[in-house]
Write an enzyme that holds these catalytic residues in place. Structure first.
Site, PDB file in Angstrom:
ATOM      1  N   HIS A   1       2.136   1.621   4.212  1.00 19.74           N
ATOM      2  CA  HIS A   1       1.453   1.163   3.006  1.00 19.74           C
ATOM      3  C   HIS A   1       0.286   0.207   3.271  1.00 19.74           C
ATOM      4  O   HIS A   1      -0.753   0.304   2.611  1.00 19.74           O
ATOM      5  CB  HIS A   1       2.464   0.473   2.088  1.00 19.74           C
ATOM      6  CG  HIS A   1       1.920   0.055   0.765  1.00 19.74           C
ATOM      7  ND1 HIS A   1       1.411   0.959  -0.157  1.00 19.74           N
ATOM      8  CD2 HIS A   1       1.765  -1.179   0.203  1.00 19.74           C
ATOM      9  CE1 HIS A   1       0.999   0.312  -1.232  1.00 19.74           C
ATOM     10  NE2 HIS A   1       1.201  -0.978  -1.039  1.00 19.74           N
TER      11      HIS A   1
ATOM     12  N   ASP B   1       3.286   6.960   3.112  1.00 19.52           N
ATOM     13  CA  ASP B   1       3.404   5.617   2.541  1.00 19.52           C
ATOM     14  C   ASP B   1       4.857   5.316   2.189  1.00 19.52           C
ATOM     15  O   ASP B   1       5.510   6.064   1.464  1.00 19.52           O
ATOM     16  CB  ASP B   1       2.533   5.517   1.287  1.00 19.52           C
ATOM     17  CG  ASP B   1       2.297   4.096   0.833  1.00 19.52           C
ATOM     18  OD1 ASP B   1       3.281   3.339   0.714  1.00 19.52           O
ATOM     19  OD2 ASP B   1       1.130   3.738   0.570  1.00 19.52           O
TER      20      ASP B   1
ATOM     21  N   SER C   1      -3.010  -1.886  -2.827  1.00 17.31           N
ATOM     22  CA  SER C   1      -1.785  -1.848  -3.616  1.00 17.31           C
ATOM     23  C   SER C   1      -2.080  -2.236  -5.069  1.00 17.31           C
ATOM     24  O   SER C   1      -2.872  -1.566  -5.723  1.00 17.31           O
ATOM     25  CB  SER C   1      -0.734  -2.763  -2.968  1.00 17.31           C
ATOM     26  OG  SER C   1       0.548  -2.514  -3.468  1.00 17.31           O
TER      27      SER C   1
END
Length: 278
Positions: A245, A216, A90
């Protein structure tokens, strides 16, 4: 109070620095770290500045502090290995790319896991999709104590794991599962980092494994495509069909481990062959 949750697994002379995401914790990188260690790598799962405490701890830091902690961890690992790889999840993926752009002679390759330049996944509420405006609000001094709360499915497709993580997160155990919300000002800092990294992508010349969930819920595949198009390096795109995710802990984590280990090994082999040929 900030708790220390870093981990270090000593292995061979190729090392991997693993970087968690915004409001996250090294625990989200631990299974990946264990898998890479089993494959022969030395692994350091670092903790970003201001993380694993409360919201005030996080708000006391900004993206430059987070990046400074990455640089410190990289310097430490460089003293233990011959080849340095860096992987992030991320926002951690952005920090990994920035390190590669800043230190082309030191970073051998990058694991870009669920890169997040914008929160544009299908589970993000409409209001939160406007979070790119937060840097302006921060400059105006608006919303310091406001947060966007995490929403189901919390980046996790595996329902049993999702229940475990959400219970820990909502109970306030930030060292285990991170904060339950993203403070506005911290998100504003992340967007500042994202803008910096987007400008610097052409300076990334280390090979990149770009792994992303095709479905995602937090950051769409457009984020991964931005990396593939933007870096000045060989890339391998891995789309995971049965994860959300948090690909480092979700259903296809073993696939991610296998591809990461093989990718890093190929980079080392290619580099050694090049030196021999020279």
């Amino acid at each position: 109070m900030i708790q220390q949750t870093e981990f270090f697994f000593e292995g061979g002379r190729s090392g991997v620095l693993l970087i968690h995401g915004l409001t996250g914790t090294p625990m989200e990188m631990r299974l990946l770290g264990k898998g890479l260690h089993k494959a022969g790598f030395t692994v350091h799962g670092m903790q970003l500045a201001g993380h694993c405490g409360n919201a005030d701890d996080l708000l006391a830091t900004g993206w430059r502090d987070w990046y400074a902690s990455v640089e410190t961890a990289a310097d430490d690992l460089l003293g233990k290995v011959d080849h340095l790889f860096v992987g992030g999840l991320s926002m951690g993926a952005l920090l990994a790319l920035k390190l590669a752009a800043d230190r082309p002679a030191q970073v051998s390759g990058v694991g870009v896991y669920g890169a997040t330049f914008r929160y544009d996944g299908w589970s993000i509420p409409h209001m939160a999709r406007l979070s790119f405006l937060l840097p302006l609000l921060k400059r105006l001094g608006i919303g310091r104590h406001r947060s966007f709360m995490e929403q189901p499915p919390y980046g996790i497709r595996d329902e049993r794991l999702r229940a475990q993580v959400s219970t820990a997160m909502l109970s306030g155990d930030s060292a285990a599962a991170g904060l339950p919300g993203n403070p506005w000002y911290s998100l504003a800092e992340m967007y500042g980092l994202a803008a910096d990294v987007r400008r610097r992508l052409p300076q990334v010349n280390a090979p990149c494994l770009v792994a992303h969930a095709s479905d995602d819920d937090v950051a769409s595949v457009r984020n991964a495509e931005l990396v593939v198009r933007g870096v000045n390096a060989p890339t391998e795109l891995l789309l995971l069909e049965d994860s959300y995710h948090m690909i480092t802990i979700d259903r296809e984590r073993r696939t991610l481990i296998e591809h990461s280990a093989a990718f890093f090994d190929r980079v080392v082999t290619a580099g050694n062959a090049g030196r021999i040929a020279a």
